[in-house]
Design a protein around this motif. Structure first.
Motif, PDB file in Angstrom:
ATOM      1  N   UNK A   1       0.837  -1.215   0.000  1.00  0.00           N
ATOM      2  CA  UNK A   1       0.000   0.000   0.000  1.00  0.00           C
ATOM      3  C   UNK A   1       0.869   1.262   0.000  1.00  0.00           C
ATOM      4  N   UNK A   2       2.170   1.101   0.063  1.00  0.00           N
ATOM      5  CA  UNK A   2       3.097   2.230   0.029  1.00  0.00           C
ATOM      6  C   UNK A   2       3.118   3.036   1.314  1.00  0.00           C
ATOM      7  N   UNK A   3       2.552   2.514   2.380  1.00  0.00           N
ATOM      8  CA  UNK A   3       2.542   3.212   3.670  1.00  0.00           C
ATOM      9  C   UNK A   3       1.688   2.423   4.647  1.00  0.00           C
ATOM     10  N   UNK A   4       1.632   2.891   5.902  1.00  0.00           N
ATOM     11  CA  UNK A   4       0.897   2.133   6.932  1.00  0.00           C
ATOM     12  C   UNK A   4      -0.608   2.387   6.832  1.00  0.00           C
ATOM     13  N   UNK A   5      -1.399   1.310   6.785  1.00  0.00           N
ATOM     14  CA  UNK A   5      -2.863   1.418   6.772  1.00  0.00           C
ATOM     15  C   UNK A   5      -3.352   1.174   8.208  1.00  0.00           C
ATOM     16  N   UNK A   6      -3.916   2.220   8.871  1.00  0.00           N
ATOM     17  CA  UNK A   6      -4.209   2.110  10.300  1.00  0.00           C
ATOM     18  C   UNK A   6      -5.059   0.900  10.708  1.00  0.00           C
ATOM     19  N   UNK A   7      -6.139   0.613   9.979  1.00  0.00           N
ATOM     20  CA  UNK A   7      -6.996  -0.492  10.426  1.00  0.00           C
ATOM     21  C   UNK A   7      -6.383  -1.866  10.199  1.00  0.00           C
TER      22      UNK A   7
END
Ligand code: KG4
Ligand code: ZN
Length: 354
Positions: free
Chosen positions: A46-52
């Motif tokens: 996703x190219x970065x942190x996905x909070x959920x």
């Protein structure tokens, strides 16, 4: 006392067991175990942190990470020997923070142990303290430069009790700038280590860029930072086909040259602001904490400051303690406990150092 530290503010599920002896002025910290389960691979696509997604992974990982941390520390799983549980309450991603807090509270209730909240950024300052031995005493006042994925700030500590943020970024954090520039260069997340690797190769091969990127706010009198202009300068450079063209899909010298010049601009800016702060505040100790200080060139430039400031003690955490970990959270919990501070056991995404 034995402290169990729990960290879930971003994409690492981490639990440490730390033994603390001595009082608040001369504590000695021995790390009995430090377990980190990184979700980097998962968030990479996703190219970065996905909070959920981070939250779901923390929930799944926490019991397993706990089991491993206790086993490695040689501690019974009824937590009989544990005196204190310390958990990150902020800053960070709130859904992720809540999982750690919920888990800590459950453990506290089940085994009747006190639970204390820890500030993640204070943790990055405290990350220089483990395994220092009985001879070591932290000399205040301390100036701390914190450089991570979410924060860039200068904090002045007269003591553990009296601390004040004296400067911060007005836009992007330095780690965030590394990650964004890496993405522009088609490098994977997290970008810091990738840029660092390319910049190092460029230095070895003497590859230089034909342009100088800006050193943002280097002449401003305050201690604030700004990295979005630098990021935009990189973007414009990359969009100019006369300046930048990739020969193929492999890493090439044009990428290396950009990585090197970007890294140099960041290093020069951070050094310059820190020097100004040293001259204004006359600290006895300089601490540099947060994931970005894993950067080799940055580490050596900051250690070189000791040539200019001979009386200044410069402390940088060991490599494994630069990025997020729970050892620093266990130590911060100990400090807060001894000071009598009790942070609310609630997730605060923007928690400040106060
Ligand atoms: O402290 P940290 O692990 O997490 C936060 O609290 O944000 O910092 C993560 C940041 C990321 O932006 C990552 O790209 C950066 O630290 N980082 C680096 C290096 N290793 C990690 N930046 C530059 N050079 C590195 N070697
Ligand atoms: Zn961090």
């Amino acid at each position: 006392m034995i402290i169990l530290g729990i960290e879930t503010s971003c994409d690492e599920t981490a639990i440490s067991v730390v033994e603390a002896t001595g009082d608040i002025n001369e504590p000695v910290f021995k790390v009995l175990s430090s377990t980190i389960n990184s979700q980097v691979k998962l968030h990479k696509e996703f190219g970065g942190v996905v909070p959920n997604l981070a939250k779901r992974e923390h929930q799944k990982n926490l019991p397993l990470v706990l089991k491993q941390a206790l086993e490695e520390a040689g501690i019974e799983d009824d937590l009989k020997e544990v005196d204190l549980i310390s958990v990150t309450v902020g800053p960070g991603l709130e859904p992720a923070l809540w999982t750690g807090i919920g888990f800590a509270k459950e453990l506290g209730e089940k085994y009747r142990k006190p639970v204390i909240g820890a500030n993640h950024m204070l943790g990055h300052i405290a990350s220089v303290l483990p395994e220092k031995g009985t001879e070591f005493k932290l000399k205040f006042p301390v100036l701390a430069l914190l450089i991570s994925g979410g924060h860039t700030e200068l904090v002045f500590l007269k003591s553990w009790k009296e601390k004040e943020k004296i400067g911060e970024t007005l836009d992007d954090a330095v780690g965030e700038a590394f990650d964004k520039v890496a993405r522009m260069l088609d490098l994977p997340y997290p970008g810091g280590p990738e840029i660092s690797r390319l910049a190092e190769e460029a230095r070895e091969k003497n590859i230089k860029l034909d342009t100088k990127f800006p050193r943002p706010m280097i002449h401003s009198k305050d201690f604030n930072f700004s990295f979005s202009g630098l990021k935009t300068a990189v973007l414009y450079y990359l969009r100019n086909p006369q300046k930048y063209s990739r020969e193929n899909d492999f890493v090439d010298s044009s990428q290396m040259a950009v990585a090197r010049e970007f890294e140099d601009a960041v290093i020069e800016t951070l050094l310059s602001k820190t020097k100004n702060a040293i001259e204004k505040c006359s600290p006895k100790t300089l601490i540099i904490g947060g994931g970005v200080i894993a950067n080799k060139a940055l580490r050596s430039e900051f250690l070189n400051l000791s040539e200019t400031y001979k009386q200044l003690e410069i402390l940088i955490p060991e490599k494994p303690l630069t990025t997020d970990n729970a050892t620093m959270i266990a130590i911060t919990g100990f400090i807060e406990y001894k000071l009598g501070n009790r942070l609310e056991l609630e997730a605060k995404g923007n928690l400040e150092i106060t």
